[in-house]
Structures are given as structure tokens and as C-alpha cells.
Design a protein around this motif. Sequence first.
Motif, short mmCIF file in Angstrom:
data_model
loop_
_atom_site.label_atom_id
_atom_site.label_comp_id
_atom_site.label_asym_id
_atom_site.label_seq_id
_atom_site.Cartn_x
_atom_site.Cartn_y
_atom_site.Cartn_z
N ASP A 244 0.82 -1.21 0.00
CA ASP A 244 0.00 0.00 0.00
C ASP A 244 0.86 1.27 0.00
O ASP A 244 0.35 2.36 -0.18
N ILE A 245 2.13 1.10 0.27
CA ILE A 245 2.98 2.28 0.44
C ILE A 245 3.59 2.71 -0.89
O ILE A 245 4.05 1.89 -1.68
N VAL A 246 3.55 4.01 -1.11
CA VAL A 246 4.12 4.57 -2.33
C VAL A 246 5.26 5.50 -1.92
O VAL A 246 5.15 6.23 -0.94
N ILE A 247 6.34 5.41 -2.66
CA ILE A 247 7.43 6.36 -2.41
C ILE A 247 7.22 7.56 -3.34
O ILE A 247 7.07 7.39 -4.54
N ASN B 221 9.64 23.74 -0.55
CA ASN B 221 10.43 24.94 -0.26
C ASN B 221 11.88 24.77 -0.73
O ASN B 221 12.83 25.14 -0.04
N GLY B 222 12.00 24.15 -1.90
CA GLY B 222 13.30 24.02 -2.53
C GLY B 222 14.09 22.79 -2.12
O GLY B 222 15.18 22.56 -2.65
N VAL B 223 13.57 21.99 -1.20
CA VAL B 223 14.32 20.82 -0.72
C VAL B 223 13.58 19.55 -1.13
O VAL B 223 12.37 19.43 -0.94
N GLU B 224 14.31 18.60 -1.71
CA GLU B 224 13.70 17.33 -2.08
C GLU B 224 13.41 16.51 -0.83
O GLU B 224 14.29 16.29 -0.01
N ARG B 225 12.15 16.09 -0.69
CA ARG B 225 11.77 15.33 0.50
C ARG B 225 11.12 14.01 0.07
O ARG B 225 9.93 13.99 -0.23
N PRO B 226 11.88 12.93 0.04
CA PRO B 226 11.27 11.64 -0.28
C PRO B 226 10.38 11.17 0.87
O PRO B 226 10.72 11.35 2.04
N LEU B 227 9.23 10.61 0.53
CA LEU B 227 8.27 10.19 1.56
C LEU B 227 7.71 8.82 1.19
O LEU B 227 7.50 8.54 0.01
N ALA B 228 7.46 8.01 2.21
CA ALA B 228 6.76 6.74 2.01
C ALA B 228 5.35 6.93 2.56
O ALA B 228 5.17 7.07 3.77
N VAL B 229 4.37 7.01 1.67
CA VAL B 229 3.00 7.31 2.12
C VAL B 229 2.00 6.35 1.49
O VAL B 229 2.26 5.75 0.43
N GLU B 230 0.88 6.21 2.14
CA GLU B 230 -0.24 5.53 1.51
C GLU B 230 -0.77 6.43 0.40
O GLU B 230 -0.71 7.66 0.52
N PRO B 231 -1.35 5.84 -0.64
CA PRO B 231 -1.88 6.68 -1.74
C PRO B 231 -2.93 7.66 -1.25
O PRO B 231 -3.10 8.73 -1.83
N ARG B 232 -3.65 7.32 -0.16
CA ARG B 232 -4.72 8.20 0.30
C ARG B 232 -4.21 9.30 1.24
O ARG B 232 -5.00 10.09 1.75
N ARG B 233 -2.90 9.37 1.47
CA ARG B 233 -2.36 10.38 2.36
C ARG B 233 -2.61 11.77 1.76
O ARG B 233 -2.17 12.05 0.64
N LEU B 234 -3.29 12.62 2.51
CA LEU B 234 -3.53 13.98 2.02
C LEU B 234 -2.24 14.78 2.03
O LEU B 234 -1.38 14.57 2.90
N LEU B 235 -2.14 15.69 1.10
CA LEU B 235 -0.95 16.53 1.05
C LEU B 235 -0.77 17.30 2.36
O LEU B 235 0.33 17.42 2.88
N CYS B 236 -1.88 17.81 2.90
CA CYS B 236 -1.77 18.58 4.15
C CYS B 236 -1.22 17.72 5.28
O CYS B 236 -0.39 18.18 6.07
N ASP B 237 -1.65 16.46 5.35
CA ASP B 237 -1.16 15.59 6.42
C ASP B 237 0.31 15.22 6.20
O ASP B 237 1.08 15.12 7.15
N ALA B 238 0.67 15.02 4.94
CA ALA B 238 2.08 14.73 4.65
C ALA B 238 2.95 15.91 5.07
O ALA B 238 4.01 15.74 5.67
N LEU B 239 2.48 17.13 4.78
CA LEU B 239 3.26 18.33 5.15
C LEU B 239 3.33 18.48 6.67
O LEU B 239 4.39 18.69 7.24
#
Lengths: 182, 802
Positions: A5-8, A14-32
Amino acid sequence: MHQEDIVIVTLKVNGVERPLAVEPRRLLCDALREDLGLTGTNLGCEQGVCGSCTVLVDGESVRSCLMFAVQAGGCEITTVEGLASGETLHPLQAAFWEKQALQCGFCTPGFLMAGVELLRRNPEPDEAGVRAALAGNTCRCTGYEHIVDAVLAAADGAARERTFAEEPEVDVAAEVVAREGR
Amino acid sequence: MSQTTPTTPTRVGPGPTTWTPGKVGESDRRPDGVPKVTGEFEYSSDMRLDGMLWGATLRSPHPHAEIRQIDTSEAEDLPGVYAVLTHEDVPGRKVYGMEIPDQPVLAWEKVRYQGEPVAIVAADHPETARRALEKVHVEYGVLDPITDAEKAVQEDAPKLHLSGNVLRRIRILHGEGVGAAAKADVVVRGEYEVGMQDQAFLGPESGLAVPDGLGGVDLYISTQWLHIDQDQVAESLGMDPDQVRLTLSGVGGAFGGREDLSMQIHACMLALETERPVKMAYNREESFFGHVHRHPAKLRYEHGATRDGNLVYVKARLVFDGGAYASSSNAVCLNAATFACGPYEVPNAEIESHMLYTNNPPCGAMRGFGAVQACFAHEAQMDKLADELGLDPLDLRIKNALKPGDRFPFGQEVPPPAPVREILERVKVMPLPEEQEVMGRDLRGLPGGVSNVTHGEGVKRGVGYAVGFKNIGFSAGFDDYSTARVRLTVEDGEPLVEVHTAAAEVGQGLLMLQAQIARTELGVEKVSILPADTRVGSAGSTSASRQSYVTGAAVKLACEGVRERLFERAREELGEPPDGLSVEAGNVVRDGRTVVPLAELLDGDELEETCEYHHRETHPLDENGQGDVHLQYAFAAHRAVVEVDVELGLVRVVEIATAQDVGKIINPQALEGQIEGGIAQGLGLALMEEIQVKEGKVLNASFTDYLIPTILDMPTVKMEVLELADPEAPYGLKGVGEPPTIASTPAIVAALRDATGLELTRIPVRPEQLAGVSDGPPLPDEPTPGGAGYAEVGRLDGRRET
């Protein structure tokens, strides 16, 4: 939660690359907020109405509560934390501070992001233009007048870039008189 | 569950704020302005701690039901769940409440409103916590709800509380009462209704409880009054207050909605049970169920006057729906009764104010607090009377305006200053905005903006006036006080004043006010405001427009104490006679000449004073509703200019003009913000804001369905501010937060009446009323499940029924 279920996804925040492992349903606001700790993006309604969670995705204002993190993969995201450069406030930030365009401040990041987009599209908006551009953001404290003042001041260049330590030049007593007269 | 070492939260516990503030009377850059524009300001919803758990609340889907059984076992078995608690787990007093402790911490036997907390859980993830709520099985026996306050008083109505359904009744008899009716040449009658308004602060309720490892707990919370929270939390935890320490975290607006507890006790219970930090954060839907609202009201009025326009008598019957629990309804009932006649000289009056329990959402404090509802009705009556008499509505108001030395209907002498006539006259002469041609106008300038599909054929303009007033500070014998600790010290060779109070900054600018006073009184450049917490005595509530007055006075008093000791020191060490000394720019001065720098006089020492300021005693009403009940009165008049599209029922508020009496301007920019923001909330109540409740159930618990004014709804505000000093108040100031919200609503509705000729007796006024399609509020339909976003009411209703 299963591993499949996890997507990289890599967000450029803000100019910095931030790799994240999230579920597809993760909202952008929650990821931030939760995954990257960028809590300047506020959640007021979580259904795209209040505008407090507004961020810029490739320069366009977006409600981060209505977008999935995976949709923003590879995009340039600007949050309120990315507006100032070092100790120097963005002119719109400086104007919000000087004009007291905020009270509780919860809506402020959203207004700033929408305002930055406005000024990029139209560097010299009139009052009606400011109001139209900010109609998707709600503020419960100020009655909006100081917000309009701040955006117009930033557009005028009246609020030049300044560091935190500098004194504001706004003659507020004069403003009160002017407002009485208008 | 393992013992966790107590830790200081990594992202909580704000530090002191140090800056060079303005002096009293000057605008100041907010010290919290920079963190608020950079996103670094920490709201209570932003706090996090390593190892913390997430709390969640199971709420009743029914407005009225017996609880037959609660089965938590399935929820407890869910992996990641650390605690599932019910009323059985409340260690101390099982109820809470500011005035009357009648509200269960967690319901037992019965639920009395939809959304009442029944169980709480703590889990390692917010989603796990929410999933656990679905596994708590509550067996309800659904009862018929009492949803009409008038029916709650009937003999056969089931009693919602042991004390019955009457929360409070007040009767004010003034002069001959209605016995004077025979002296009136003209009588006008009216019935008015006010809908349920929500504070709709933008930052939903949230808090973080951290166990201290010694049996106590630290709570970081957004609230309006730390100490009343502390008392209630300690009582329900069965602890001494000093075991429950509260620190104010970033508050995203309040407006009365944070005066009652929300999750304070719940978070502490979960933290103590799990021995882990527990964060609770409501979302918007839960926020609508998590705090009290403005009381809906039905108001019946009768005004009598002589032919030449002198008021003879007022008869009023006010009925308020208090909802399921008491909250601050007692005080709202009193306020409404005492403000029922408006700021007018009324020789005879009979006022009844009723506050009733129902199964509707609990109501309590919101900006304006009882004066709002009364003002809508008394101002409509004044317009009606002026119309009947053929007088100008402003002239009728001016003719009957209260003045110092008059008696209120509740017997108190009107204290000076009471410039009712002056503010009305100011508003009268303010130039009206020019009438703009409607046809051919930019669409955005029409009522309804771009949603207006006409060319403006149906647009009519109207102008309306209203005046209102509000008591400042707590009333009726309450020992209302604030505590301030002020310390003068030297840091890096420069004098620094440190101010510590428990007063809640909720956005209004209280940090600035405290620092401005300290700088002014102690003549220093640098001031440091410590975080508000319960390590210092109570500051009272950030409500009743009282903090500038009461906490302002406490800070001033403590500064004066420090200053006296400075001068005493100057006398002892330098032989300076203390008379004629003052402090300025870091020096002790006499006649503008420096006697000694503060830093030198202190010589490494520090001076500290802790002072309580108690305001003048007030008194409760007697059985005839008479007494010196309020401390201070602040007045504001409003003029609204509107355009109504009478075909579409759409409104554009063109301009609001206001004159307000503030005693002394402490901070011009912050004052403007209070006036403009208060007017926006008054506009909301006039035109759009209402929690719709049907059979005890809330139909619009979201910002999609509960509308608040946007930047397009709010017009320019023209303001005049009167500085007439109140001799009793610090610097002569008056509270400013509430008056703008009171008369702005009736002024807008008066303008709508002027434009349309309709009676408009209910607020918020709906488009269908203005278009003449309906006389009153439409009955809302049940919401379609799934129709209102992810958190629609349907889920809350259906959660336990399936």
C-alpha cells in the motif's frame, strides 16, 4: 497496513527534495504537517472551504486538504515556511505584520499563499481585485480590512523587504484619521 | 504499559516573548506577528511529543436517549489501542460546568444532546483511535427530545434535570411596569427570533496532556481561562489543583467558544491512564459538537410612547433555549434581561427573561452574550415606533438616549461616561456613500456578486441604524479579578521588565497591551511577556471584553508597586526626595533630568511585585430585578447601507459606519481590528450564520453548510472613536471587543427593511424572505448521507444505529 500500500513519492518542498513513504490516500496537508513537520499549513475545515491550508504547487494555489501527496510527486511545493529568506520576511509577510492583518493568525498562512499567487499574476491589483483573489479564504477575526490594506501595501512596494529587527514605518495614527475620513 | 519518564514537550511550552513594545496609545507590531506570518507559531493542534498517543471521543448520535449498556471490550482488543474509558473511569466529580456543574464528563444513564461524549479512547494513531470508537458498542433507548424551549416549561414535559427544565427566570419590574400603559398614546408590538450562531473560530479545539510521572499532569491547551479549566479538571480527576498544571498553547480564535471545557478532562484522563502524553484534536465537524453556541431566542416586545416620541414603557418577554446543559446560561439570561430595553431612558418596564433546558445543543458564551439577541429586538421596536409616530428613527433614539445619572430599568444609576446621544449624532452626520448606478455595473459590484444573473433591475438601496451596549467585566457580585507578577531586572546592562499573567491571548492583542503598560509605567525599552500558565494566579476569563480593563489594571498596579520601590531606593541610596520622580527611557528622572539610570540603581538586584486587581463590587438582582449589577458599560452605534436584489433575495452590504465609545485608545491598530472583526460577526448573524437544528440534530456541522462572511461579504467600515475617560478604569479605558457585534446586526436588518418594506423579524434573514417567497425560515430537510463532505452529519447519526 500492507507494504504494497505504500508509495514512495518525492516532494520538492520549499526548494528541498523530501522523499516520503506514504499511503496513496495520504492527504498533502497531512504529509506536510505530520510527516514533514511543516505545521504552518493549518487545517480549519478539511473540506476545501476555509483556505487555511492553501499552499502553492508549481506556483498555483492549492488547498492541501483536497489533494493527495502522491498527486504532488515531482512538483515544487511552497508552504508558508518557504516565503521568508533567512531572517528577511517576504514583502507580503512584512505587510501582514505591519498592518496587523492578523489576530489569531490561523488563517494567515492561507491568505499569504493566495496573496503571493495574486501578486505574481497581477503585481498591481486594485481593491476589488484583491477581494476577488482572496474570496476563497476565510478569516474570523479581522473583518478583512487590514488584510486588504496589507496586500495593497505589499503591491505598492510600501512594505519593502525588511528584517525582523527593523522598525516599521507605518504611521498608524495617520491611518486611523484617514479611515475616519473615507 | 510502561512507565514513561516525564519529559518536557519538544514542541510545546512557548518561551517568553521579548521586544520593545509601543507605549500606551501607540500602535505596536504584534510580537507574535512574525511567528504567525512565518508559520512557526505553534497552535495547540501543532503540538507533538515523542511517544504520544492520540485521543478520540465517541459522541451520542441521539439528542435524547437512555444508555442501557456500554461494551468497550472489542475496542480494547484492537491493536494499538491503549485505553478505552467511560464514566466509570472518571476518578473524581463526574460532572463539570462553570456556573452549575451539571454536564457529565462522560455520559451515564442518559444522553441529553446529539454529540454528547460517551466514551474516549487513546491509540497510537488517530485513525486507530477513530476505528476503536466504532468498536465501542453503546445500547441506547431512544427518547423523544424536547426541542422547543416553550414546551420545556409545560407541566407534562419530561424533566431533563433533577432541578426541572427551568434553568433561570428573571423578572425586572421598573416604575409602574405595564401599569403605565394608559399614559401611552402609541403602542407597537413585535415578536422576534434569533437563530443559533456559532463562534466558528478557525482553529478547532485541541490540547496535549502530559503525565508528570508523579501522579499529576501538565495540560497544554487553547482556552480562554486557564484557572477555571484547572479547577474543573482537578475536581473531576480527584486531585489538588497544583497537580494539574495548565499552560496556554496557541489559540486559533475563541469568541466565547472556549470558555467551557471541551477535551481538557478527557485528555488528562487518558494521559494518566496510559502514562503517556495524549493529544486530542477535533476536526471541524467535531468542533461544532464540541463547544457551546449563541443562544437562539424568541423575544416578544411591547413599546409604548407619547405622541411626541417619549418612551412610556417597555414590556418584554425573552425566551432562551439553553440546550442540554447550563454552561454560562445563567449569566446570559441576566445580561439579556438587563439590556432588554436598550440604551434608552425608559421610565416603566416589565421584563421577563427565561432560560430553559432542552435537548438542543448546549448554548453559552459568544461575543455579545445576551445583549445581541435583545438588541435585535429593541432596535426593531424603535424603528417600528418611529414609523408609527412619523419620526426619524435616529431622532427618536436621540430623544430617548440614556445619559449619566439616569436609572437603568434594573435600578442602577447610569455611570459616566454614557455618550449614547453623542455616538448617534456622530453616525448621523457621517457622509453616506455615494449611490452608484446599478445598471451596467461590474458584476462583482451587484448583490450576490458574480452569482447575480440579472442586470441589477431589482436592486434597491436601504439605510438602517441601531445602537447597543454591553457590560464590561463580570457582574452580579462575582469577585472578578486578575493577577499580575512584574519583575524589573537588568539584562546585558539594560533594564528589562518581565510580566507574568495567566491571561489568555486569543488573537486580540493582549500580549501587546500588557507590554505597552509595562513600558509606559516603568519607563523601560525592553519588556518580556512570559507564557500564560497556572504558576501565577488567575487572570479571569478572556471574555466580557474584560482583559484590557482587569488584567490591564493588575499589570499597572504591579508596575506601580515596583516603581514605588524604585523611588524608595532612590531616596535611601541617593537621598532623593521621592516626590516628583518619574521613570523614562531606562532612567529615573526629575523635571526631565536624569537622576540615575535604572540599571545603576538596581545594582544587580531585581524588584518584583505580584498584585491582584479586584474591580469595584457589583451586586446580584433582587426579587424585583433591581441592583447595581454591572461594572462598566460600553456603547456603539452603527449605520448600515445595503443593496438588496429584491427579485433574487441577494444582499450587498455597501458600508458600515460606526461610532464607539472606548474610553481611551490603547492601541489604534488593534482597536480597528476589534471593531472591524466584531462587525463581521454581526453581519454574519444578520445575513447567513445559523446552526440549523431539527429534532435536536444539527444539520450543518461543516463550513460548507455553515456560512461565515468572506472578504466579498464584508464592506468597508467607516469608524469614529470617542475617548471619554471612565474615571474608575485604568487609563480611562473601556472594553472594546463586544460592542461592535451587538448593534451591527440590527442596523443591517433595518437597512434591509428600508430597502424592501418587509418586516423581517427573524435573523439570519434568508434570501427567500427577501425575495418575498417565504415569511419565515424554511424547514430544513434531513441531510442526504454522503452529501456534505467526508464528515457529514449522516455518519454521526448512523454510526451506532447500524
